[in-house]
Design a protein around this motif. Structure first.
Motif, PDB file in Angstrom:
ATOM      1  N   ALA A 188      22.119 140.849 104.463  1.00  0.00           N
ATOM      2  CA  ALA A 188      21.762 139.786 105.411  1.00  0.00           C
ATOM      3  C   ALA A 188      21.607 140.373 106.812  1.00  0.00           C
ATOM      4  O   ALA A 188      20.678 140.034 107.547  1.00  0.00           O
ATOM      5  CB  ALA A 188      22.821 138.696 105.400  1.00  0.00           C
ATOM      6  N   GLY A 189      22.510 141.290 107.201  1.00  0.00           N
ATOM      7  CA  GLY A 189      22.423 141.940 108.498  1.00  0.00           C
ATOM      8  C   GLY A 189      21.247 142.899 108.605  1.00  0.00           C
ATOM      9  O   GLY A 189      20.558 142.954 109.625  1.00  0.00           O
ATOM     10  N   LEU A 190      20.997 143.644 107.540  1.00  0.00           N
ATOM     11  CA  LEU A 190      19.858 144.568 107.546  1.00  0.00           C
ATOM     12  C   LEU A 190      18.542 143.803 107.630  1.00  0.00           C
ATOM     13  O   LEU A 190      17.592 144.275 108.265  1.00  0.00           O
ATOM     14  CB  LEU A 190      19.878 145.453 106.299  1.00  0.00           C
ATOM     15  CG  LEU A 190      21.004 146.480 106.225  1.00  0.00           C
ATOM     16  CD1 LEU A 190      20.981 147.199 104.878  1.00  0.00           C
ATOM     17  CD2 LEU A 190      20.934 147.475 107.373  1.00  0.00           C
ATOM     18  N   ASP A 191      18.483 142.628 107.017  1.00  0.00           N
ATOM     19  CA  ASP A 191      17.277 141.804 107.108  1.00  0.00           C
ATOM     20  C   ASP A 191      16.994 141.373 108.544  1.00  0.00           C
ATOM     21  O   ASP A 191      15.853 141.089 108.901  1.00  0.00           O
ATOM     22  CB  ASP A 191      17.399 140.562 106.217  1.00  0.00           C
ATOM     23  CG  ASP A 191      17.277 140.898 104.737  1.00  0.00           C
ATOM     24  OD1 ASP A 191      16.865 142.030 104.410  1.00  0.00           O
ATOM     25  OD2 ASP A 191      17.607 140.017 103.909  1.00  0.00           O
ATOM     26  N   GLN A 192      18.027 141.339 109.379  1.00  0.00           N
ATOM     27  CA  GLN A 192      17.865 140.991 110.790  1.00  0.00           C
ATOM     28  C   GLN A 192      17.402 142.192 111.616  1.00  0.00           C
ATOM     29  O   GLN A 192      17.109 142.065 112.797  1.00  0.00           O
ATOM     30  CB  GLN A 192      19.190 140.472 111.374  1.00  0.00           C
ATOM     31  CG  GLN A 192      19.699 139.203 110.732  1.00  0.00           C
ATOM     32  CD  GLN A 192      18.759 138.050 110.958  1.00  0.00           C
ATOM     33  OE1 GLN A 192      18.269 137.830 112.067  1.00  0.00           O
ATOM     34  NE2 GLN A 192      18.497 137.295 109.909  1.00  0.00           N
ATOM     35  N   GLY A 193      17.380 143.370 110.996  1.00  0.00           N
ATOM     36  CA  GLY A 193      16.973 144.583 111.696  1.00  0.00           C
ATOM     37  C   GLY A 193      18.129 145.255 112.420  1.00  0.00           C
ATOM     38  O   GLY A 193      17.912 146.133 113.249  1.00  0.00           O
ATOM     39  N   TRP A 194      19.351 144.863 112.094  1.00  0.00           N
ATOM     40  CA  TRP A 194      20.520 145.426 112.761  1.00  0.00           C
ATOM     41  C   TRP A 194      20.887 146.776 112.165  1.00  0.00           C
ATOM     42  O   TRP A 194      20.687 147.038 110.984  1.00  0.00           O
ATOM     43  CB  TRP A 194      21.705 144.480 112.646  1.00  0.00           C
ATOM     44  CG  TRP A 194      21.483 143.157 113.322  1.00  0.00           C
ATOM     45  CD1 TRP A 194      20.632 142.866 114.343  1.00  0.00           C
ATOM     46  CD2 TRP A 194      22.128 141.923 112.994  1.00  0.00           C
ATOM     47  NE1 TRP A 194      20.713 141.545 114.693  1.00  0.00           N
ATOM     48  CE2 TRP A 194      21.632 140.939 113.876  1.00  0.00           C
ATOM     49  CE3 TRP A 194      23.078 141.554 112.060  1.00  0.00           C
ATOM     50  CZ2 TRP A 194      22.054 139.624 113.851  1.00  0.00           C
ATOM     51  CZ3 TRP A 194      23.495 140.244 112.024  1.00  0.00           C
ATOM     52  CH2 TRP A 194      22.994 139.292 112.914  1.00  0.00           C
ATOM     53  N   ASP A 195      21.463 147.626 113.001  1.00  0.00           N
ATOM     54  CA  ASP A 195      21.912 148.951 112.591  1.00  0.00           C
ATOM     55  C   ASP A 195      23.336 148.842 112.062  1.00  0.00           C
ATOM     56  O   ASP A 195      24.299 148.892 112.823  1.00  0.00           O
ATOM     57  CB  ASP A 195      21.841 149.918 113.783  1.00  0.00           C
ATOM     58  CG  ASP A 195      22.194 151.338 113.394  1.00  0.00           C
ATOM     59  OD1 ASP A 195      22.008 151.693 112.209  1.00  0.00           O
ATOM     60  OD2 ASP A 195      22.669 152.083 114.268  1.00  0.00           O
ATOM     61  N   LEU A 196      23.446 148.657 110.769  1.00  0.00           N
ATOM     62  CA  LEU A 196      24.748 148.561 110.119  1.00  0.00           C
ATOM     63  C   LEU A 196      24.988 149.837 109.319  1.00  0.00           C
ATOM     64  O   LEU A 196      24.096 150.330 108.641  1.00  0.00           O
ATOM     65  CB  LEU A 196      24.806 147.345 109.189  1.00  0.00           C
ATOM     66  CG  LEU A 196      24.691 145.986 109.871  1.00  0.00           C
ATOM     67  CD1 LEU A 196      24.544 144.881 108.832  1.00  0.00           C
ATOM     68  CD2 LEU A 196      25.901 145.723 110.738  1.00  0.00           C
ATOM     69  N   GLN A 197      26.216 150.344 109.396  1.00  0.00           N
ATOM     70  CA  GLN A 197      26.551 151.562 108.670  1.00  0.00           C
ATOM     71  C   GLN A 197      26.747 151.238 107.187  1.00  0.00           C
ATOM     72  O   GLN A 197      27.381 150.252 106.837  1.00  0.00           O
ATOM     73  CB  GLN A 197      27.826 152.177 109.230  1.00  0.00           C
ATOM     74  CG  GLN A 197      27.708 152.637 110.650  1.00  0.00           C
ATOM     75  CD  GLN A 197      29.040 153.123 111.199  1.00  0.00           C
ATOM     76  OE1 GLN A 197      30.048 153.148 110.515  1.00  0.00           O
ATOM     77  NE2 GLN A 197      29.038 153.504 112.460  1.00  0.00           N
ATOM     78  N   TYR A 198      26.201 152.088 106.339  1.00  0.00           N
ATOM     79  CA  TYR A 198      26.412 151.996 104.906  1.00  0.00           C
ATOM     80  C   TYR A 198      25.946 153.296 104.274  1.00  0.00           C
ATOM     81  O   TYR A 198      25.202 154.054 104.876  1.00  0.00           O
ATOM     82  CB  TYR A 198      25.674 150.801 104.291  1.00  0.00           C
ATOM     83  CG  TYR A 198      24.174 150.922 104.304  1.00  0.00           C
ATOM     84  CD1 TYR A 198      23.487 151.410 103.195  1.00  0.00           C
ATOM     85  CD2 TYR A 198      23.428 150.556 105.411  1.00  0.00           C
ATOM     86  CE1 TYR A 198      22.108 151.520 103.202  1.00  0.00           C
ATOM     87  CE2 TYR A 198      22.048 150.660 105.431  1.00  0.00           C
ATOM     88  CZ  TYR A 198      21.396 151.147 104.321  1.00  0.00           C
ATOM     89  OH  TYR A 198      20.032 151.265 104.330  1.00  0.00           O
ATOM     90  N   ALA A 199      26.413 153.552 103.074  1.00  0.00           N
ATOM     91  CA  ALA A 199      25.981 154.750 102.356  1.00  0.00           C
ATOM     92  C   ALA A 199      25.781 154.447 100.867  1.00  0.00           C
ATOM     93  O   ALA A 199      24.673 154.459 100.375  1.00  0.00           O
ATOM     94  CB  ALA A 199      26.973 155.892 102.541  1.00  0.00           C
ATOM     95  N   CYS A 200      26.860 154.120 100.167  1.00  0.00           N
ATOM     96  CA  CYS A 200      26.768 154.000  98.706  1.00  0.00           C
ATOM     97  C   CYS A 200      26.215 152.670  98.224  1.00  0.00           C
ATOM     98  O   CYS A 200      25.624 152.608  97.159  1.00  0.00           O
ATOM     99  CB  CYS A 200      28.141 154.221  98.084  1.00  0.00           C
ATOM    100  SG  CYS A 200      29.316 152.876  98.411  1.00  0.00           S
ATOM    101  N   GLU A 201      26.420 151.611  98.942  1.00  0.00           N
ATOM    102  CA  GLU A 201      25.985 150.252  98.612  1.00  0.00           C
ATOM    103  C   GLU A 201      26.637 149.687  97.357  1.00  0.00           C
ATOM    104  O   GLU A 201      26.172 148.699  96.807  1.00  0.00           O
ATOM    105  CB  GLU A 201      24.465 150.168  98.468  1.00  0.00           C
ATOM    106  CG  GLU A 201      23.719 150.536  99.738  1.00  0.00           C
ATOM    107  CD  GLU A 201      22.219 150.440  99.581  1.00  0.00           C
ATOM    108  OE1 GLU A 201      21.748 149.357  99.176  1.00  0.00           O
ATOM    109  OE2 GLU A 201      21.536 151.433  99.856  1.00  0.00           O
ATOM    110  N   VAL A 202      27.718 150.285  96.878  1.00  0.00           N
ATOM    111  CA  VAL A 202      28.402 149.780  95.687  1.00  0.00           C
ATOM    112  C   VAL A 202      29.910 149.639  95.884  1.00  0.00           C
ATOM    113  O   VAL A 202      30.645 149.428  94.936  1.00  0.00           O
ATOM    114  CB  VAL A 202      28.115 150.658  94.447  1.00  0.00           C
ATOM    115  CG1 VAL A 202      26.674 150.560  94.037  1.00  0.00           C
ATOM    116  CG2 VAL A 202      28.529 152.099  94.686  1.00  0.00           C
ATOM    117  N   GLY A 203      30.386 149.771  97.103  1.00  0.00           N
ATOM    118  CA  GLY A 203      31.795 149.538  97.394  1.00  0.00           C
ATOM    119  C   GLY A 203      32.731 150.696  97.160  1.00  0.00           C
ATOM    120  O   GLY A 203      33.938 150.489  97.021  1.00  0.00           O
ATOM    121  N   THR A 204      32.215 151.923  97.145  1.00  0.00           N
ATOM    122  CA  THR A 204      33.092 153.061  96.883  1.00  0.00           C
ATOM    123  C   THR A 204      33.320 153.970  98.088  1.00  0.00           C
ATOM    124  O   THR A 204      34.351 154.621  98.165  1.00  0.00           O
ATOM    125  CB  THR A 204      32.537 153.937  95.733  1.00  0.00           C
ATOM    126  OG1 THR A 204      31.232 154.403  96.092  1.00  0.00           O
ATOM    127  CG2 THR A 204      32.482 153.162  94.438  1.00  0.00           C
TER     128      THR A 204
END
Length: 181
Positions: A109-125
């Motif tokens: 939802a945040g990425l759809d807004q164009g915000w710079d959110l930190q993430y890497a694995c996208e699966v909770g690990t």
């Protein structure tokens, strides 16, 4: 017509059918095999030998129970007209509140807004997408796949945006790590 039944298989060249060698045409053989396979499938379909679990026409209809009352609050997953619950989530770092469906992860939802959110694995690990809620995060989100945070951290307000789904309206601080406290 020959008088002797022993000679009815004989041909003009003097050889019987069983003794003649017919040249095998590979194309003809492939065609015959294919036609046989298609015929088998067609007959099986006509005889209803395939198991169509997804065929809605064959599902028995539930009978209405006159004693059972219809509950408009009751939700079913099979109802195509049913819409997902939408919650307002405030992203404090960006000073904006957005609407997020209950079946949409906060990260996306945040990425759809164009915000710079930190993430890497996208699966909770990996824990790169941690965020902070002021209170017990179990009260406002459900995790689907969290393998990074322990239950105590979640109770302290930590959540993983990549596998966190809203269950209420709330505000979060993103791009923070539990070690920074």
């Amino acid at each position: 017509m020959p008088q002797n039944s022993e000679h009815h298989d004989d041909h003009s060249d003097g050889k019987s059918c069983s003794s003649r060698r017919v040249k095998a045409d590979p194309e003809r053989r492939r065609l015959l095999v294919a036609m046989g396979g298609v015929g088998t499938v067609a007959i099986s379909g006509c005889l209803d030998m395939f198991d169509d679990e997804d065929d809605p026409e064959e599902e028995p209809e539930a009978e209405d129970d006159p004693d059972e009352e219809d509950d408009p609050e009751e939700e079913t997953e099979d109802d195509p007209e049913e819409e997902a619950q939408v919650y307002e989530v405030e992203f404090l770092e960006f000073d904006e509140t957005i609407e997020v469906d209950e079946d949409e992860a906060l990260l996306y939802a945040g990425l759809d807004q164009g915000w710079d959110l930190q993430y890497a694995c996208e699966v909770g690990t990996c824990g790169q997408c941690t965020a902070r809620y002021d209170g017990d995060a179990n009260e406002v989100i459900s995790h689907d796949g969290n393998e990074f945070l322990d239950e105590e951290q979640i109770e302290d307000g930590w959540l993983l945006t990549c596998v966190a789904f809203p269950e209420d309206d709330f505000a979060i601080e993103t791009n923070v790590q539990p070690e920074e406290e």
